[in-house]
Design a protein around this motif. Sequence first.
Motif, mmCIF file in Angstrom:
data_model
loop_
_atom_site.group_PDB
_atom_site.id
_atom_site.type_symbol
_atom_site.label_atom_id
_atom_site.label_comp_id
_atom_site.label_asym_id
_atom_site.label_seq_id
_atom_site.Cartn_x
_atom_site.Cartn_y
_atom_site.Cartn_z
ATOM 1 N N TYR A 219 0.817 -1.208 0.000
ATOM 2 C CA TYR A 219 0.000 0.000 0.000
ATOM 3 C C TYR A 219 0.854 1.263 0.000
ATOM 4 C CZ TYR A 219 -4.681 -2.002 0.494
ATOM 5 O OH TYR A 219 -5.875 -2.630 0.262
ATOM 6 N N GLN A 221 3.695 1.484 -1.480
ATOM 7 C CA GLN A 221 4.504 1.430 -2.703
ATOM 8 C C GLN A 221 5.991 1.287 -2.391
ATOM 9 O OE1 GLN A 221 3.441 4.621 -5.389
ATOM 10 N NE2 GLN A 221 1.263 4.123 -5.313
ATOM 11 N N TRP A 223 8.256 -1.248 -2.730
ATOM 12 C CA TRP A 223 8.255 -2.519 -3.445
ATOM 13 C C TRP A 223 9.289 -3.504 -2.928
ATOM 14 C CZ3 TRP A 223 3.803 -1.634 -5.133
ATOM 15 C CH2 TRP A 223 3.442 -0.459 -5.782
ATOM 16 N N GLU A 350 3.135 -8.184 -7.787
ATOM 17 C CA GLU A 350 3.012 -6.763 -8.092
ATOM 18 C C GLU A 350 4.299 -6.012 -7.759
ATOM 19 O OE1 GLU A 350 0.190 -2.929 -6.937
ATOM 20 O OE2 GLU A 350 -0.570 -4.975 -6.671
ATOM 21 N N GLN A 354 6.684 -4.015 -10.451
ATOM 22 C CA GLN A 354 7.083 -2.616 -10.279
ATOM 23 C C GLN A 354 8.606 -2.460 -10.242
ATOM 24 O OE1 GLN A 354 5.159 -0.121 -10.485
ATOM 25 N NE2 GLN A 354 3.112 -0.600 -9.740
ATOM 26 N N ARG A 409 -6.178 2.055 -4.002
ATOM 27 C CA ARG A 409 -4.722 2.225 -3.813
ATOM 28 C C ARG A 409 -3.978 2.270 -5.141
ATOM 29 N NH1 ARG A 409 -1.434 -1.864 -4.827
ATOM 30 N NH2 ARG A 409 -2.384 -3.921 -5.083
ATOM 31 N N THR A 410 -4.494 1.623 -6.187
ATOM 32 C CA THR A 410 -3.825 1.622 -7.480
ATOM 33 C C THR A 410 -4.268 2.778 -8.384
ATOM 34 O OG1 THR A 410 -5.481 0.090 -8.399
ATOM 35 C CG2 THR A 410 -3.464 -0.876 -7.458
#
Length: 446
Positions: A219, A221, A223, A350, A354, A409-410
């Motif tokens: 959430y 980001q 990564w 995901e 990223q 969130r995206t």
Amino acid sequence: MKIKFKLISFFLLLTGCHSFLDVQPELQVDEAQAITNASTAEAALNGLYNRLGSDGYYGSNFQSLVYLSGGDIQWTGSQGAPQEITARKLTADNSYVSAAWSAIYRTILQANYLLETVPTLADPLLTADRKNQIQGEAYALRALSYFDLVRGWGGVQVVLKATRTPSDNTGITRGSADDTYSQVLKDLTAAEPLLSATTNRNKVTRKTVWALRARYHLYRQEWDQAETYASKLIEDSNYKLAKPYSAFFANNAVATPESVFEIAYSNSFKNGNYNWWLPPALSGRREWAPNDKLVALLNDPNVGGNRKELIAQTSPPGNLWYGKLYYRTPLGTDPAYVIRIAELYLIRAEARAQLGKTAAALADLNAVRDRAAVPAAQAATRDALLLAIETERQVEFPFEADRWFNLIRTGRVATVLGITDTTKYVLPIPNSEILADKALVQNQGY
């Protein structure tokens, strides 16, 4: 907030019992009587889990806010509150919103009592290790509670002290979303060293914290960290994707290797979700139902695969589709799934997409697809992978309170659901709470 600034009764603090929550949730007594030794500390910890699984939280209302907002579940009843959600006309007087908000803060309140009281107890039956474990569980469940609040309402009032008088914890202003997320991470960081690194699918352990951190970092980001924490669970042989998909819930299965954390229910502590999903012939009301789009996706062998076992049809002449994740006899004894290993695979997919790790991301995505008996995805670019992961989450977790938060969130909610008013991306603060505490400011647009 009104619900936080009341003291709770001894019995309610220890049990979190549904009937008392529904009937008289704000009784007042001297809190000092509640947690005084090892046995009352253990009872209060059990009560904390009951708070998490209460009707207002994972047992019904909080989940329903996500189900009914996400675009795949229709409301078939006549009550006004859920109709407001599906019609995108939420008000600050909505009873579903109020019930969820109150239930989450009750969970935080109980965690605060444990965190303040347990370290001071001098019972020889309460060892140092056990004290640590109890505190670690309280920190982690408080973190989950604030995580759910910030996902639903944005920045909120962060209350970290027990409420012993009605005037305690009043006048706290709302923090930003970043402030609230920061508290989530602080609590997860505090919990981790206090907890044992064992596998327990119904209680919080260090592994549960790792899973929650993977979700948190996704959430935010972050990564690299999302990938790292997801890998801790995926590489642990105690967790694996159940085959076929229905193996984690069918035939009364509980606590399978698929589950990282699920809330257990019983005859005396029931999960209210079944009542809204099952049709009347199966003793439910079928007022939440998969819409035609979701039914088509789940029945598509190239998309849903064997996840079609999540739904069934009533007998003719109705032929109505219904969700059957919650179905058990005795009614209400189904687990509520907080986080499963499938989510960790999709989190890592995901994060890797990223980070430019396309092949590794595709492998994680296809592990989930293989379990569902659908053809392997062929996405070869970052954007194609992200869209494929979005669709996978849609059919993997349709009844697990994921879709709405995932789209928010995206940044995909406007494209997918056509909701362009960004003030509707958060829920309203209940009016009753605004009236009770002058420091609490309403979300814009409500």
